[in-house]
Design a protein around this motif. Structure first.
Motif, PDB file in Angstrom:
ATOM      1  N   GLU A  83      -7.089   6.932  -1.114  1.00  0.00           N
ATOM      2  CA  GLU A  83      -6.171   6.337  -0.148  1.00  0.00           C
ATOM      3  C   GLU A  83      -5.063   5.627  -0.928  1.00  0.00           C
ATOM      4  N   GLU A  84      -3.875   5.521  -0.332  1.00  0.00           N
ATOM      5  CA  GLU A  84      -2.708   5.002  -1.057  1.00  0.00           C
ATOM      6  C   GLU A  84      -2.941   3.627  -1.694  1.00  0.00           C
ATOM      7  N   GLU A  85      -3.465   2.661  -0.939  1.00  0.00           N
ATOM      8  CA  GLU A  85      -3.674   1.327  -1.497  1.00  0.00           C
ATOM      9  C   GLU A  85      -4.696   1.347  -2.630  1.00  0.00           C
ATOM     10  N   LEU A  86      -5.743   2.127  -2.484  1.00  0.00           N
ATOM     11  CA  LEU A  86      -6.759   2.227  -3.530  1.00  0.00           C
ATOM     12  C   LEU A  86      -6.176   2.907  -4.770  1.00  0.00           C
ATOM     13  N   GLU A  87      -5.347   3.908  -4.582  1.00  0.00           N
ATOM     14  CA  GLU A  87      -4.659   4.580  -5.695  1.00  0.00           C
ATOM     15  C   GLU A  87      -3.778   3.587  -6.466  1.00  0.00           C
ATOM     16  N   ARG A  95       5.572   1.331  -4.433  1.00  0.00           N
ATOM     17  CA  ARG A  95       5.564   1.574  -2.991  1.00  0.00           C
ATOM     18  C   ARG A  95       6.499   0.576  -2.328  1.00  0.00           C
ATOM     19  N   GLY A  96       7.391   1.082  -1.512  1.00  0.00           N
ATOM     20  CA  GLY A  96       8.283   0.212  -0.749  1.00  0.00           C
ATOM     21  C   GLY A  96       9.119  -0.726  -1.606  1.00  0.00           C
ATOM     22  N   GLY A  97       9.548  -0.271  -2.761  1.00  0.00           N
ATOM     23  CA  GLY A  97      10.366  -1.107  -3.637  1.00  0.00           C
ATOM     24  C   GLY A  97       9.580  -2.101  -4.476  1.00  0.00           C
ATOM     25  N   SER A  98       8.258  -2.104  -4.350  1.00  0.00           N
ATOM     26  CA  SER A  98       7.402  -2.998  -5.147  1.00  0.00           C
ATOM     27  C   SER A  98       6.631  -2.190  -6.176  1.00  0.00           C
ATOM     28  N   SER A  99       6.406  -2.803  -7.320  1.00  0.00           N
ATOM     29  CA  SER A  99       5.633  -2.164  -8.385  1.00  0.00           C
ATOM     30  C   SER A  99       4.265  -2.837  -8.465  1.00  0.00           C
ATOM     31  N   TYR A 100       3.217  -2.022  -8.574  1.00  0.00           N
ATOM     32  CA  TYR A 100       1.850  -2.530  -8.645  1.00  0.00           C
ATOM     33  C   TYR A 100       1.259  -2.139  -9.991  1.00  0.00           C
ATOM     34  N   GLY A 101       0.743  -3.107 -10.721  1.00  0.00           N
ATOM     35  CA  GLY A 101       0.250  -2.834 -12.064  1.00  0.00           C
ATOM     36  C   GLY A 101      -1.142  -3.379 -12.318  1.00  0.00           C
ATOM     37  N   TYR A 102      -2.077  -3.098 -11.440  1.00  0.00           N
ATOM     38  CA  TYR A 102      -3.443  -3.576 -11.633  1.00  0.00           C
ATOM     39  C   TYR A 102      -4.165  -2.774 -12.715  1.00  0.00           C
ATOM     40  N   TYR A 103      -4.040  -1.471 -12.693  1.00  0.00           N
ATOM     41  CA  TYR A 103      -4.577  -0.565 -13.711  1.00  0.00           C
ATOM     42  C   TYR A 103      -6.078  -0.732 -13.968  1.00  0.00           C
ATOM     43  N   GLY A 131      -5.516  -5.163   3.782  1.00  0.00           N
ATOM     44  CA  GLY A 131      -4.787  -5.980   2.825  1.00  0.00           C
ATOM     45  C   GLY A 131      -5.304  -5.878   1.406  1.00  0.00           C
ATOM     46  N   LEU A 132      -5.776  -4.730   1.005  1.00  0.00           N
ATOM     47  CA  LEU A 132      -6.406  -4.553  -0.304  1.00  0.00           C
ATOM     48  C   LEU A 132      -5.515  -4.987  -1.465  1.00  0.00           C
ATOM     49  N   LEU A 133      -4.220  -4.734  -1.397  1.00  0.00           N
ATOM     50  CA  LEU A 133      -3.317  -5.043  -2.513  1.00  0.00           C
ATOM     51  C   LEU A 133      -2.907  -6.511  -2.585  1.00  0.00           C
TER      52      LEU A 133
END
Length: 159
Positions: A83-87, A95-103, A131-133
């Motif tokens: 799923e997108e949030e889990l990915e 996504r949506g102009g935000s960068s996610y870097g949990y890795y 609200g996973l992210l």
């Protein structure tokens, strides 16, 4: 970190080999991750149970195909992609102009898997799944079966 040790056929899926097993814990005095015994069969618990655990198990071709079929017919297992949030949580991205870097996948040694299935357990209490992210902490388990390579990846994240 490869420690190919053979597993027996307890569950009826044939012989398998542990590729790696890694646990980290958070030292409650320093609050930094520290590596623990790679061959430890249990998850390390740090401050209030925080820590990470990861393992990978390789199956031969015949038994890997049998396991893949079994997983596809088991409740809770879903076909990839994640799923997108889990990915985004596992591999990072935009996504949506935000960068996610949990890795989290990099830390757990899980490559991006194209073909297979996954099982996600959200152990976070009193939160909405949507609200996973946006959480302050993460408590989940994830198993990903790579049907191309016949490898089952597993990780537990407790921050």
């Amino acid at each position: 970190m490869c420690c190919e040790s053979r597993l027996d056929d307890r569950e009826g899926v044939g012989p398998a080999y542990v590729l790696y097993e890694k646990a980290t814990e958070t030292n409650k005095n320093q609050r930094k991750p520290t590596e623990t015994n790679e061959k430890s069969p249990t998850k390390s618990n740090g401050f209030h149970g925080e820590g990470e655990y990861a393992a990978a198990i390789r199956f031969d071709t015949v038994h890997g195909a049998q396991l893949a079929e079994r997983l596809q017919n088991t409740d809770g297992w879903k076909a990839l992609p994640l799923e997108e949030e889990l990915e985004l949580l596992m591999y990072g991205g935009n996504r949506g102009g935000s960068s996610y870097g949990y890795y989290f996948a990099d830390k757990a040694g899980i490559p991006k898997v194209e073909n297979g299935c996954y099982y996600f357990i959200d152990r976070q209490q009193d939160t909405e799944r949507a609200g996973l992210l946006y959480r302050r902490s993460y408590n989940f388990s994830l198993a990903i079966y790579d049907s191309d390579e016949n490898i089952l990846y597993y990780c537990e994240i407790d921050t």
